[in-house]
Scaffold this motif. Structure first.
Motif, PDB file in Angstrom:
ATOM      1  N   UNK A   1       0.865  -1.233   0.116  1.00  0.00           N
ATOM      2  CA  UNK A   1      -0.094   0.106  -0.023  1.00  0.00           C
ATOM      3  C   UNK A   1       0.733   1.229  -0.173  1.00  0.00           C
ATOM      4  N   UNK A   2       0.259   2.426  -0.517  1.00  0.00           N
ATOM      5  CA  UNK A   2       1.078   3.703  -0.495  1.00  0.00           C
ATOM      6  C   UNK A   2       0.381   4.554   0.378  1.00  0.00           C
ATOM      7  N   UNK A   3       1.049   5.430   0.992  1.00  0.00           N
ATOM      8  CA  UNK A   3       0.786   6.494   1.999  1.00  0.00           C
ATOM      9  C   UNK A   3       1.364   7.775   1.875  1.00  0.00           C
ATOM     10  N   UNK A   4       0.758   8.848   2.241  1.00  0.00           N
ATOM     11  CA  UNK A   4       1.427  10.054   2.058  1.00  0.00           C
ATOM     12  C   UNK A   4       1.122  10.624   3.364  1.00  0.00           C
ATOM     13  N   UNK A   5       2.210  10.970   4.387  1.00  0.00           N
ATOM     14  CA  UNK A   5       2.326  11.268   5.650  1.00  0.00           C
ATOM     15  C   UNK A   5       2.453  12.849   5.716  1.00  0.00           C
ATOM     16  N   UNK A   6       1.639  13.393   6.540  1.00  0.00           N
ATOM     17  CA  UNK A   6       1.953  14.920   6.752  1.00  0.00           C
ATOM     18  C   UNK A   6       2.260  15.017   8.165  1.00  0.00           C
ATOM     19  N   UNK A   7       3.242  16.084   8.491  1.00  0.00           N
ATOM     20  CA  UNK A   7       3.961  15.840   9.814  1.00  0.00           C
ATOM     21  C   UNK A   7       4.428  17.232  10.005  1.00  0.00           C
ATOM     22  N   UNK A   8       4.403  17.652  11.723  1.00  0.00           N
ATOM     23  CA  UNK A   8       5.074  18.817  11.986  1.00  0.00           C
ATOM     24  C   UNK A   8       6.173  18.531  12.566  1.00  0.00           C
ATOM     25  N   UNK A   9       6.806  17.228  12.584  1.00  0.00           N
ATOM     26  CA  UNK A   9       8.096  17.029  12.973  1.00  0.00           C
ATOM     27  C   UNK A   9       9.050  16.735  12.014  1.00  0.00           C
ATOM     28  N   UNK A  10      10.307  16.205  11.989  1.00  0.00           N
ATOM     29  CA  UNK A  10      11.221  16.160  10.879  1.00  0.00           C
ATOM     30  C   UNK A  10      10.576  14.891  10.040  1.00  0.00           C
ATOM     31  N   UNK A  11      11.070  14.641   8.825  1.00  0.00           N
ATOM     32  CA  UNK A  11      10.763  13.415   8.010  1.00  0.00           C
ATOM     33  C   UNK A  11      11.197  12.339   8.659  1.00  0.00           C
ATOM     34  N   UNK A  12      12.366  12.269   9.214  1.00  0.00           N
ATOM     35  CA  UNK A  12      12.764  11.018   9.951  1.00  0.00           C
ATOM     36  C   UNK A  12      12.073  10.682  11.069  1.00  0.00           C
ATOM     37  N   UNK A  13      11.708  11.581  11.951  1.00  0.00           N
ATOM     38  CA  UNK A  13      10.983  11.218  13.075  1.00  0.00           C
ATOM     39  C   UNK A  13       9.649  10.749  12.670  1.00  0.00           C
ATOM     40  N   UNK A  14       9.150  11.338  11.553  1.00  0.00           N
ATOM     41  CA  UNK A  14       7.526  10.775  11.162  1.00  0.00           C
ATOM     42  C   UNK A  14       7.684   9.408  10.397  1.00  0.00           C
ATOM     43  N   UNK A  15       9.036   9.188   9.828  1.00  0.00           N
ATOM     44  CA  UNK A  15       9.093   7.854   9.394  1.00  0.00           C
ATOM     45  C   UNK A  15       8.955   6.799  10.532  1.00  0.00           C
TER      46      UNK A  15
END
Length: 270
Positions: free
Chosen positions: A210-224
Protein backbone atom coordinates in the motif's frame (compact mmCIF):
# COMPACT_ATOMS: atom_id res chain seq x y z
CA UNK A 1 18.11 -10.08 -7.52
CA UNK A 2 19.17 -12.51 -4.81
CA UNK A 3 21.70 -12.36 -2.01
CA UNK A 4 24.53 -14.75 -2.84
CA UNK A 5 27.09 -13.28 -0.43
CA UNK A 6 26.39 -11.36 2.78
CA UNK A 7 29.24 -9.44 4.41
CA UNK A 8 29.12 -8.66 8.14
CA UNK A 9 31.46 -6.38 10.07
CA UNK A 10 33.01 -7.91 13.20
CA UNK A 11 34.33 -5.96 16.17
CA UNK A 12 34.46 -6.09 19.96
CA UNK A 13 31.31 -4.08 20.63
CA UNK A 14 28.78 -5.60 22.99
CA UNK A 15 26.36 -5.63 20.05
CA UNK A 16 28.62 -7.59 17.68
CA UNK A 17 27.42 -11.14 18.55
CA UNK A 18 23.78 -10.21 17.86
CA UNK A 19 24.76 -8.58 14.57
CA UNK A 20 26.68 -11.67 13.45
CA UNK A 21 23.82 -13.98 14.44
CA UNK A 22 21.41 -11.82 12.47
CA UNK A 23 23.65 -11.95 9.40
CA UNK A 24 24.07 -15.71 9.78
CA UNK A 25 20.29 -16.12 9.97
CA UNK A 26 19.91 -14.16 6.73
CA UNK A 27 22.60 -16.27 5.07
CA UNK A 28 20.70 -19.45 5.97
CA UNK A 29 17.38 -17.97 4.88
CA UNK A 30 18.62 -16.75 1.51
CA UNK A 31 21.03 -19.67 0.98
CA UNK A 32 23.90 -17.19 0.83
CA UNK A 33 27.61 -17.31 1.60
CA UNK A 34 28.50 -15.42 4.81
CA UNK A 35 31.73 -13.44 5.01
CA UNK A 36 32.98 -11.94 8.26
CA UNK A 37 35.34 -8.98 7.99
CA UNK A 38 37.46 -7.05 10.49
CA UNK A 39 40.40 -4.70 10.31
CA UNK A 40 42.47 -2.33 12.41
CA UNK A 41 45.15 0.07 11.28
CA UNK A 42 48.70 -0.28 12.59
CA UNK A 43 49.88 3.04 14.08
CA UNK A 44 52.46 4.81 11.95
CA UNK A 45 56.10 4.51 12.93
CA UNK A 46 56.95 7.22 15.43
CA UNK A 47 59.96 9.43 14.92
CA UNK A 48 62.86 8.13 16.96
CA UNK A 49 66.61 8.71 17.09
CA UNK A 50 67.07 4.97 16.88
CA UNK A 51 65.50 3.51 13.74
CA UNK A 52 65.69 0.04 15.25
CA UNK A 53 63.52 1.11 18.19
CA UNK A 54 60.93 2.58 15.84
CA UNK A 55 60.84 -0.63 13.79
CA UNK A 56 60.54 -2.75 16.92
CA UNK A 57 57.63 -0.66 18.21
CA UNK A 58 55.88 -0.93 14.84
CA UNK A 59 56.32 -4.71 14.81
CA UNK A 60 54.94 -5.00 18.36
CA UNK A 61 51.89 -2.92 17.42
CA UNK A 62 51.29 -4.99 14.30
CA UNK A 63 51.55 -8.27 16.21
CA UNK A 64 49.09 -7.00 18.81
CA UNK A 65 46.62 -6.08 16.09
CA UNK A 66 47.02 -9.48 14.42
CA UNK A 67 46.19 -11.10 17.76
CA UNK A 68 43.11 -8.88 18.08
CA UNK A 69 41.99 -9.84 14.58
CA UNK A 70 42.38 -13.50 15.46
CA UNK A 71 40.20 -12.91 18.53
CA UNK A 72 37.60 -11.28 16.28
CA UNK A 73 37.76 -14.33 14.02
CA UNK A 74 36.87 -16.46 17.02
CA UNK A 75 33.84 -14.29 17.77
CA UNK A 76 32.69 -14.63 14.18
CA UNK A 77 33.17 -18.40 14.14
CA UNK A 78 31.19 -18.85 17.37
CA UNK A 79 28.33 -16.56 16.46
CA UNK A 80 27.96 -17.64 12.83
CA UNK A 81 26.73 -20.94 14.21
CA UNK A 82 25.21 -23.21 11.63
CA UNK A 83 25.84 -20.97 8.61
CA UNK A 84 27.36 -23.65 6.39
CA UNK A 85 29.39 -21.50 3.99
CA UNK A 86 31.53 -18.94 5.76
CA UNK A 87 34.70 -17.03 5.01
CA UNK A 88 36.93 -14.72 7.05
CA UNK A 89 38.63 -11.58 5.74
CA UNK A 90 40.96 -9.57 7.96
CA UNK A 91 43.45 -6.80 7.25
CA UNK A 92 45.69 -4.24 8.91
CA UNK A 93 44.03 -1.10 7.59
CA UNK A 94 41.25 1.29 8.59
CA UNK A 95 38.10 -0.73 9.32
CA UNK A 96 35.74 1.18 7.03
CA UNK A 97 38.26 1.00 4.17
CA UNK A 98 38.43 -2.76 4.55
CA UNK A 99 34.65 -3.15 4.60
CA UNK A 100 34.29 -1.00 1.49
CA UNK A 101 36.92 -3.09 -0.33
CA UNK A 102 35.33 -6.39 0.67
CA UNK A 103 31.93 -5.05 -0.38
CA UNK A 104 32.97 -5.39 -4.00
CA UNK A 105 32.16 -9.11 -3.73
CA UNK A 106 29.03 -8.86 -1.58
CA UNK A 107 25.34 -8.28 -2.30
CA UNK A 108 24.51 -6.97 1.17
CA UNK A 109 26.64 -5.39 3.91
CA UNK A 110 25.57 -5.78 7.54
CA UNK A 111 26.90 -3.04 9.84
CA UNK A 112 26.06 -2.18 13.44
CA UNK A 113 24.63 1.09 14.68
CA UNK A 114 26.20 2.18 17.95
CA UNK A 115 23.94 2.77 20.92
CA UNK A 116 23.66 6.25 22.38
CA UNK A 117 25.79 5.22 25.36
CA UNK A 118 28.53 3.53 23.33
CA UNK A 119 31.34 6.04 23.79
CA UNK A 120 34.29 3.65 24.02
CA UNK A 121 36.11 3.67 20.66
CA UNK A 122 36.53 0.15 19.27
CA UNK A 123 39.73 -0.29 17.20
CA UNK A 124 37.76 -2.58 14.88
CA UNK A 125 34.63 -0.39 14.83
CA UNK A 126 33.39 0.63 11.38
CA UNK A 127 32.46 4.25 10.64
CA UNK A 128 29.00 3.93 9.13
CA UNK A 129 28.90 7.17 7.15
CA UNK A 130 31.80 6.42 4.78
CA UNK A 131 30.50 2.88 4.18
CA UNK A 132 27.07 4.17 3.21
CA UNK A 133 28.61 6.80 0.94
CA UNK A 134 31.29 4.71 -0.76
CA UNK A 135 30.43 1.00 -0.71
CA UNK A 136 28.11 1.07 -3.71
CA UNK A 137 26.09 -1.72 -2.09
CA UNK A 138 22.92 -1.90 0.03
CA UNK A 139 23.84 -1.63 3.70
CA UNK A 140 21.73 -3.20 6.43
CA UNK A 141 22.16 -1.09 9.57
CA UNK A 142 21.49 -3.16 12.69
CA UNK A 143 20.63 -1.29 15.92
CA UNK A 144 21.65 -2.56 19.36
CA UNK A 145 19.81 -5.54 20.87
CA UNK A 146 18.48 -6.87 17.55
CA UNK A 147 19.59 -10.45 16.82
CA UNK A 148 17.23 -11.52 14.03
CA UNK A 149 15.37 -10.01 11.11
CA UNK A 150 12.39 -11.46 9.27
CA UNK A 151 11.18 -8.42 7.33
CA UNK A 152 7.50 -9.30 7.71
CA UNK A 153 6.35 -5.66 7.63
CA UNK A 154 8.52 -3.27 5.65
CA UNK A 155 8.31 0.51 5.39
CA UNK A 156 9.80 1.91 2.19
CA UNK A 157 10.61 5.57 2.86
CA UNK A 158 10.26 6.76 -0.71
CA UNK A 159 11.72 9.90 -2.23
CA UNK A 160 12.25 9.97 -5.98
CA UNK A 161 16.05 9.97 -5.84
CA UNK A 162 18.73 7.61 -7.17
CA UNK A 163 19.54 6.65 -3.56
CA UNK A 164 15.97 5.51 -2.83
CA UNK A 165 15.75 3.61 -6.12
CA UNK A 166 18.97 1.73 -5.30
CA UNK A 167 17.68 0.94 -1.81
CA UNK A 168 14.44 -0.52 -3.17
CA UNK A 169 16.33 -2.58 -5.74
CA UNK A 170 18.75 -3.82 -3.08
CA UNK A 171 15.92 -4.87 -0.76
CA UNK A 172 13.92 -6.96 -3.25
CA UNK A 173 14.66 -10.34 -1.59
CA UNK A 174 13.05 -8.96 1.59
CA UNK A 175 10.18 -7.22 -0.22
CA UNK A 176 9.16 -10.32 -2.18
CA UNK A 177 8.76 -12.36 1.01
CA UNK A 178 7.20 -9.68 3.25
CA UNK A 179 3.68 -9.98 4.63
CA UNK A 180 3.07 -6.27 4.05
CA UNK A 181 5.00 -3.41 2.44
CA UNK A 182 4.15 0.25 3.09
CA UNK A 183 5.49 2.80 0.59
CA UNK A 184 5.45 6.16 2.36
CA UNK A 185 6.33 9.69 1.32
CA UNK A 186 6.58 12.78 3.47
CA UNK A 187 7.86 16.30 3.25
CA UNK A 188 7.54 19.10 0.72
CA UNK A 189 6.43 17.87 -2.71
CA UNK A 190 5.90 14.33 -1.45
CA UNK A 191 2.68 13.80 -3.40
CA UNK A 192 4.61 14.18 -6.66
CA UNK A 193 7.32 11.65 -5.80
CA UNK A 194 5.66 8.67 -7.50
CA UNK A 195 4.96 6.50 -4.46
CA UNK A 196 1.93 4.95 -6.17
CA UNK A 197 4.05 4.03 -9.18
CA UNK A 198 6.57 2.35 -6.87
CA UNK A 199 3.78 0.50 -5.08
CA UNK A 200 2.46 -0.81 -8.41
CA UNK A 201 5.99 -1.86 -9.36
CA UNK A 202 6.40 -3.82 -6.12
CA UNK A 203 2.95 -5.36 -6.59
CA UNK A 204 4.16 -6.75 -9.90
CA UNK A 205 6.97 -8.40 -7.96
CA UNK A 206 4.39 -10.16 -5.80
CA UNK A 207 4.45 -7.83 -2.78
CA UNK A 208 1.36 -7.04 -0.73
CA UNK A 209 1.77 -3.26 -0.81
CA UNK A 210 0.00 0.00 0.00
CA UNK A 211 1.10 3.63 -0.44
CA UNK A 212 0.78 6.42 2.13
CA UNK A 213 1.28 10.19 2.12
CA UNK A 214 2.40 11.33 5.58
CA UNK A 215 1.87 14.86 6.83
CA UNK A 216 3.90 15.93 9.80
CA UNK A 217 4.92 18.81 12.03
CA UNK A 218 8.13 17.00 13.07
CA UNK A 219 11.13 16.06 10.96
CA UNK A 220 10.77 13.60 8.08
CA UNK A 221 12.95 11.09 9.90
CA UNK A 222 10.88 11.27 13.08
CA UNK A 223 7.66 10.87 11.11
CA UNK A 224 8.99 7.81 9.26
CA UNK A 225 10.01 6.21 12.57
CA UNK A 226 6.62 7.03 14.11
CA UNK A 227 4.81 5.42 11.19
CA UNK A 228 7.09 2.36 11.27
CA UNK A 229 6.45 1.84 14.98
CA UNK A 230 2.71 2.28 14.48
CA UNK A 231 2.71 -0.38 11.76
CA UNK A 232 4.94 -2.70 13.84
CA UNK A 233 7.46 -2.75 11.02
CA UNK A 234 10.73 -4.62 11.47
CA UNK A 235 12.56 -3.13 8.47
CA UNK A 236 12.85 0.35 6.95
CA UNK A 237 14.14 0.73 3.38
CA UNK A 238 15.42 4.14 2.32
CA UNK A 239 18.05 6.06 0.43
CA UNK A 240 20.97 7.41 2.45
CA UNK A 241 22.37 10.93 2.37
CA UNK A 242 20.35 12.42 -0.48
CA UNK A 243 22.08 15.65 0.60
CA UNK A 244 25.77 15.82 1.42
CA UNK A 245 26.84 14.27 4.72
CA UNK A 246 28.17 17.69 5.81
CA UNK A 247 24.79 19.34 5.20
CA UNK A 248 22.96 16.57 7.09
CA UNK A 249 25.40 16.86 10.00
CA UNK A 250 24.95 20.63 10.15
CA UNK A 251 21.25 21.03 9.38
CA UNK A 252 19.74 17.59 9.90
CA UNK A 253 18.14 15.15 7.53
CA UNK A 254 16.17 11.91 7.50
CA UNK A 255 19.30 9.75 7.31
CA UNK A 256 20.90 11.39 10.33
CA UNK A 257 17.69 11.41 12.37
CA UNK A 258 16.99 7.73 11.76
CA UNK A 259 20.55 6.53 12.29
CA UNK A 260 20.74 8.36 15.61
CA UNK A 261 17.69 6.77 17.18
CA UNK A 262 16.17 3.87 15.26
CA UNK A 263 15.48 0.61 17.05
CA UNK A 264 14.42 -0.92 13.71
CA UNK A 265 16.81 -2.36 11.14
CA UNK A 266 17.32 -0.07 8.15
CA UNK A 267 18.37 -1.13 4.67
CA UNK A 268 20.02 1.89 3.07
CA UNK A 269 21.79 2.72 -0.16
CA UNK A 270 23.51 5.81 -1.50
Amino acid sequence: MRYANILVSVDFAETAPDRIRLAAGLARRFDAHLTGAAAAAVPARLFAHDLGDAEAQYDRSRNEILQELERAHGIFARCAGEASRTEWRAATERPFVHIIKQGRAADLLVIGRAGLGDLDPDPLGVALGPVLMEAGRPVLVVPPRVADLVGRRIVVAWKDTPEARRAVSGSMPFIRSADQVFVVTTGEGARFDGAQDVARHLDRHGASVTSHLLTTTVSDGEEILRFAREQEADLIVMGAYGHSRLREWAFGGATRDILRSTAICCLMAH
